[in-house]
Design a protein around this motif. Structure first.
Motif, PDB file in Angstrom:
ATOM      1  N   THR A   7       0.816  -1.214   0.000  1.00 58.49           N
ATOM      2  CA  THR A   7       0.000   0.000   0.000  1.00 58.49           C
ATOM      3  C   THR A   7       0.846   1.259   0.000  1.00 58.49           C
ATOM      4  O   THR A   7       0.347   2.343  -0.296  1.00 58.49           O
ATOM      5  N   GLY A   8       2.125   1.149   0.400  1.00 56.34           N
ATOM      6  CA  GLY A   8       2.981   2.321   0.492  1.00 56.34           C
ATOM      7  C   GLY A   8       2.755   3.130   1.751  1.00 56.34           C
ATOM      8  O   GLY A   8       3.204   4.270   1.856  1.00 56.34           O
ATOM      9  N   THR A   9       2.057   2.551   2.732  1.00 59.17           N
ATOM     10  CA  THR A   9       1.805   3.237   4.002  1.00 59.17           C
ATOM     11  C   THR A   9       2.374   2.404   5.155  1.00 59.17           C
ATOM     12  O   THR A   9       2.588   1.203   5.017  1.00 59.17           O
ATOM     13  N   SER A  10       2.611   3.056   6.280  1.00 54.91           N
ATOM     14  CA  SER A  10       3.209   2.362   7.419  1.00 54.91           C
ATOM     15  C   SER A  10       2.467   2.700   8.706  1.00 54.91           C
ATOM     16  O   SER A  10       2.222   3.881   8.999  1.00 54.91           O
ATOM     17  N   TYR A  11       2.096   1.656   9.446  1.00 53.98           N
ATOM     18  CA  TYR A  11       1.434   1.822  10.732  1.00 53.98           C
ATOM     19  C   TYR A  11       2.072   0.871  11.739  1.00 53.98           C
ATOM     20  O   TYR A  11       2.529  -0.207  11.381  1.00 53.98           O
ATOM     21  N   SER A  12       2.070   1.273  12.995  1.00 53.10           N
ATOM     22  CA  SER A  12       2.642   0.427  14.043  1.00 53.10           C
ATOM     23  C   SER A  12       1.590  -0.533  14.585  1.00 53.10           C
ATOM     24  O   SER A  12       0.383  -0.366  14.365  1.00 53.10           O
ATOM     25  N   VAL A  13       2.069  -1.542  15.313  1.00 50.83           N
ATOM     26  CA  VAL A  13       1.146  -2.441  16.007  1.00 50.83           C
ATOM     27  C   VAL A  13       0.276  -1.632  16.965  1.00 50.83           C
ATOM     28  O   VAL A  13      -0.921  -1.896  17.119  1.00 50.83           O
ATOM     29  N   ARG A  14       0.864  -0.626  17.592  1.00 54.54           N
ATOM     30  CA  ARG A  14       0.109   0.256  18.485  1.00 54.54           C
ATOM     31  C   ARG A  14      -1.030   0.948  17.721  1.00 54.54           C
ATOM     32  O   ARG A  14      -2.149   1.062  18.227  1.00 54.54           O
ATOM     33  N   ASP A  15      -0.743   1.389  16.502  1.00 51.93           N
ATOM     34  CA  ASP A  15      -1.788   2.012  15.670  1.00 51.93           C
ATOM     35  C   ASP A  15      -2.917   1.027  15.397  1.00 51.93           C
ATOM     36  O   ASP A  15      -4.103   1.385  15.483  1.00 51.93           O
ATOM     37  N   PHE A  16      -2.547  -0.204  15.035  1.00 50.99           N
ATOM     38  CA  PHE A  16      -3.570  -1.213  14.717  1.00 50.99           C
ATOM     39  C   PHE A  16      -4.426  -1.492  15.948  1.00 50.99           C
ATOM     40  O   PHE A  16      -5.653  -1.643  15.845  1.00 50.99           O
ATOM     41  N   LEU A  17      -3.793  -1.550  17.108  1.00 48.22           N
ATOM     42  CA  LEU A  17      -4.534  -1.712  18.363  1.00 48.22           C
ATOM     43  C   LEU A  17      -5.558  -0.592  18.527  1.00 48.22           C
ATOM     44  O   LEU A  17      -6.727  -0.839  18.851  1.00 48.22           O
ATOM     45  N   THR A  18      -5.112   0.626  18.308  1.00 44.47           N
ATOM     46  CA  THR A  18      -5.986   1.779  18.467  1.00 44.47           C
ATOM     47  C   THR A  18      -7.181   1.701  17.526  1.00 44.47           C
ATOM     48  O   THR A  18      -8.332   1.911  17.938  1.00 44.47           O
ATOM     49  N   PHE A  19      -6.930   1.394  16.264  1.00 45.69           N
ATOM     50  CA  PHE A  19      -8.021   1.309  15.284  1.00 45.69           C
ATOM     51  C   PHE A  19      -9.062   0.266  15.696  1.00 45.69           C
ATOM     52  O   PHE A  19     -10.270   0.523  15.653  1.00 45.69           O
ATOM     53  N   CYS A  20      -8.595  -0.931  16.053  1.00 42.57           N
ATOM     54  CA  CYS A  20      -9.523  -2.024  16.385  1.00 42.57           C
ATOM     55  C   CYS A  20     -10.284  -1.756  17.677  1.00 42.57           C
ATOM     56  O   CYS A  20     -11.518  -1.907  17.735  1.00 42.57           O
ATOM     57  N   PHE A  21      -9.582  -1.359  18.722  1.00 41.17           N
ATOM     58  CA  PHE A  21     -10.237  -1.187  20.021  1.00 41.17           C
ATOM     59  C   PHE A  21     -11.172   0.016  20.018  1.00 41.17           C
ATOM     60  O   PHE A  21     -12.262  -0.041  20.604  1.00 41.17           O
ATOM     61  N   GLU A  22     -10.783   1.103  19.367  1.00 42.36           N
ATOM     62  CA  GLU A  22     -11.692   2.253  19.281  1.00 42.36           C
ATOM     63  C   GLU A  22     -12.946   1.895  18.498  1.00 42.36           C
ATOM     64  O   GLU A  22     -14.051   2.334  18.841  1.00 42.36           O
ATOM     65  N   HIS A  23     -12.788   1.080  17.446  1.00 41.04           N
ATOM     66  CA  HIS A  23     -13.958   0.664  16.661  1.00 41.04           C
ATOM     67  C   HIS A  23     -14.901  -0.193  17.502  1.00 41.04           C
ATOM     68  O   HIS A  23     -16.119  -0.185  17.272  1.00 41.04           O
ATOM     69  N   ALA A  24     -14.334  -0.906  18.478  1.00 41.52           N
ATOM     70  CA  ALA A  24     -15.156  -1.729  19.372  1.00 41.52           C
ATOM     71  C   ALA A  24     -15.588  -0.952  20.614  1.00 41.52           C
ATOM     72  O   ALA A  24     -16.206  -1.523  21.521  1.00 41.52           O
ATOM     73  N   GLY A  25     -15.260   0.370  20.670  1.00 42.84           N
ATOM     74  CA  GLY A  25     -15.668   1.199  21.797  1.00 42.84           C
ATOM     75  C   GLY A  25     -14.838   0.997  23.042  1.00 42.84           C
ATOM     76  O   GLY A  25     -15.342   1.152  24.163  1.00 42.84           O
ATOM     77  N   LEU A  26     -13.548   0.668  22.870  1.00 42.26           N
ATOM     78  CA  LEU A  26     -12.686   0.339  24.003  1.00 42.26           C
ATOM     79  C   LEU A  26     -11.420   1.185  24.011  1.00 42.26           C
ATOM     80  O   LEU A  26     -10.977   1.696  22.973  1.00 42.26           O
ATOM     81  N   ASP A  27     -10.825   1.307  25.186  1.00 40.65           N
ATOM     82  CA  ASP A  27      -9.506   1.909  25.358  1.00 40.65           C
ATOM     83  C   ASP A  27      -8.508   0.767  25.491  1.00 40.65           C
ATOM     84  O   ASP A  27      -8.497   0.055  26.504  1.00 40.65           O
ATOM     85  N   TRP A  28      -7.658   0.570  24.482  1.00 40.69           N
ATOM     86  CA  TRP A  28      -6.782  -0.603  24.473  1.00 40.69           C
ATOM     87  C   TRP A  28      -5.802  -0.608  25.646  1.00 40.69           C
ATOM     88  O   TRP A  28      -5.413  -1.684  26.136  1.00 40.69           O
ATOM     89  N   GLU A  29      -5.408   0.565  26.136  1.00 43.42           N
ATOM     90  CA  GLU A  29      -4.404   0.623  27.205  1.00 43.42           C
ATOM     91  C   GLU A  29      -4.903  -0.010  28.504  1.00 43.42           C
ATOM     92  O   GLU A  29      -4.103  -0.389  29.363  1.00 43.42           O
ATOM     93  N   ARG A  30      -6.191  -0.116  28.653  1.00 50.66           N
ATOM     94  CA  ARG A  30      -6.745  -0.759  29.856  1.00 50.66           C
ATOM     95  C   ARG A  30      -6.695  -2.280  29.760  1.00 50.66           C
ATOM     96  O   ARG A  30      -6.856  -2.971  30.773  1.00 50.66           O
ATOM     97  N   HIS A  31      -6.468  -2.812  28.575  1.00 56.37           N
ATOM     98  CA  HIS A  31      -6.605  -4.254  28.385  1.00 56.37           C
ATOM     99  C   HIS A  31      -5.359  -4.947  27.830  1.00 56.37           C
ATOM    100  O   HIS A  31      -5.327  -6.184  27.790  1.00 56.37           O
ATOM    101  N   VAL A  32      -4.355  -4.214  27.403  1.00 56.38           N
ATOM    102  CA  VAL A  32      -3.189  -4.819  26.766  1.00 56.38           C
ATOM    103  C   VAL A  32      -2.003  -4.845  27.726  1.00 56.38           C
ATOM    104  O   VAL A  32      -1.707  -3.856  28.397  1.00 56.38           O
ATOM    105  N   ARG A  33      -1.348  -6.002  27.786  1.00 57.24           N
ATOM    106  CA  ARG A  33      -0.173  -6.183  28.642  1.00 57.24           C
ATOM    107  C   ARG A  33       0.994  -6.681  27.796  1.00 57.24           C
ATOM    108  O   ARG A  33       0.816  -7.492  26.880  1.00 57.24           O
ATOM    109  N   PHE A  34       2.189  -6.216  28.131  1.00 62.28           N
ATOM    110  CA  PHE A  34       3.400  -6.644  27.441  1.00 62.28           C
ATOM    111  C   PHE A  34       3.801  -8.044  27.891  1.00 62.28           C
ATOM    112  O   PHE A  34       3.739  -8.377  29.074  1.00 62.28           O
ATOM    113  N   ASP A  35       4.219  -8.884  26.927  1.00 59.15           N
ATOM    114  CA  ASP A  35       4.699 -10.233  27.241  1.00 59.15           C
ATOM    115  C   ASP A  35       5.927 -10.500  26.380  1.00 59.15           C
ATOM    116  O   ASP A  35       5.823 -10.576  25.149  1.00 59.15           O
ATOM    117  N   GLU A  36       7.072 -10.625  27.007  1.00 61.22           N
ATOM    118  CA  GLU A  36       8.323 -10.788  26.262  1.00 61.22           C
ATOM    119  C   GLU A  36       8.379 -12.086  25.464  1.00 61.22           C
ATOM    120  O   GLU A  36       9.185 -12.220  24.549  1.00 61.22           O
TER     121      GLU A  36
END
Length: 342
Positions: A253-282
């Protein structure tokens, strides 16, 4: 318009791309044959809606058992099917898993391509061959990446894809096989496997919205990718095999988005704040990361007439809507798809 009975063989037909490509080819009047591995469970859910009884006179989708590790079986199938076009999509395609299974990845993703090309050479079939190459081959080379960008693979999967890319070019140059490499950047859809990050995110957003899940564990949120829509990308595959002269093409597509961006798009579309539900796992980190992939598909637009319509924000909404539409507990075990006796 191809002849109503033009024949194609798709390896990896039960995967995301294979299912969309099968739909496209059937719409264009092809007879489609698919290679699937025999296993103790059926994995034909993505193509069941396309299937007819193989013994009916008008059946245009036929499945055959086979394995990319078995060169003699591949040769036999090519002689039997006599395809005009071969689309090689089968692979161990999960990058993170390739670090755990590097030898298996090399055998299937790399050497499997050699076995298929050698079978084409041995049988002398005048078919056209598509190799599913990957943007992961570029690794840490600076974006944007085009057909002339050097490769720097950063995983066993990417290294195997580089081998498959060059062996495809070798058979084209050495034996005159009409072989092309489609260097596809990340492409997603509701049919994406559940272990891939985009589907994992979209699925979690829907499940959290329904109260079925509370947390989502992810690795690197800063990795950036050029995400497109899989049904559009299989159209580019087909276009590559319609050209008079075989060549290699980037599809992106010639465009670039981060995993964080994708999280934002999906969770906002579902009416959610992703930061309340996502945890880092190494555990989800790769031993060697690929920071940023952005494709330059100007050659595909210029020579194939291909251009993407769906970009990452809309893709995220499409995938989230598909997950939100799922009725919990409504899925039943897939009806086994009957195979040909070949």
């Amino acid at each position: 318009m191809p002849h109503p009975r033009r024949t194609a063989l798709i390896t990896g037909i039960t995967g995301q791309d294979g299912s969309y490509l099968a739909e496209l080819l059937l719409e264009k009047g092809y007879e489609v044959h698919g290679l699937i591995r025999r296993s103790s469970t059926f994995s034909t859910t993505r193509i069941e809606h396309l299937y007819q009884d193989p013994h009916e006179s008008d059946a245009r989708l036929r499945l055959h058992y086979g394995d990319l590790a078995d060169g003699s079986r591949i040769t036999t199938l090519l002689e039997q099917i006599q395809p005009a076009e071969v689309y090689h999509l089968a692979a161990q395609s999960h990058v993170r898993v390739s670090f755990d299974e590097p030898e298996f990845t090399g055998t299937t993703t790399g050497l499997g391509t050699t076995r298929l090309l050698e079978a084409i050479r041995m049988t002398g079939l005048p078919c056209r061959f598509y190799q599913a190459s990957s943007s992961e081959m570029y690794g840490i080379t600076a974006p944007p990446q085009s057909e002339s960008t050097p490769f720097h693979p950063r995983s066993p999967y990417a290294a195997a894809k580089v081998y498959a890319y060059w062996i495809t070019r070798n058979y084209r140059e050495a034996y005159g096989i009409h072989a092309v490499n489609g260097i596809l950047f990340n492409h997603e859809s509701p049919r994406r496997g559940e272990t891939f990050v985009t589907r994992k995110i979209a699925r979690a957003a829907a499940r959290i919205a329904r109260g079925e899940q509370e947390l989502l564990h992810l690795g690197n949120l800063e990795a950036r990718r050029d995400w497109g829509y899989a049904p559009e990308y299989v159209d580019a595959m087909w276009r590559m095999l319609q050209t008079d002269t075989p060549d290699d093409y980037v599809v992106a597509t010639g465009t670039s988005y981060s995993v964080r961006d994708f999280l934002t798009f999906c969770f906002e579309h579902a009416g959610l704040d992703w930061e309340r539900h996502v945890r880092f796992d190494e555990r989800y980190l790769r031993p060697a990361e690929v920071p940023d992939l952005i494709g330059d598909a100007s050659k595909a637009e210029r020579e194939l007439g291909w251009k993407p319509a769906v970009l990452t924000p809309e893709l995220a909404r499409i995938m989230t809507d598909a997950e939100l539409a799922e009725v919990p507990g409504a899925r039943t075990p897939a009806t086994p798809v009957r195979q040909t006796q070949s």
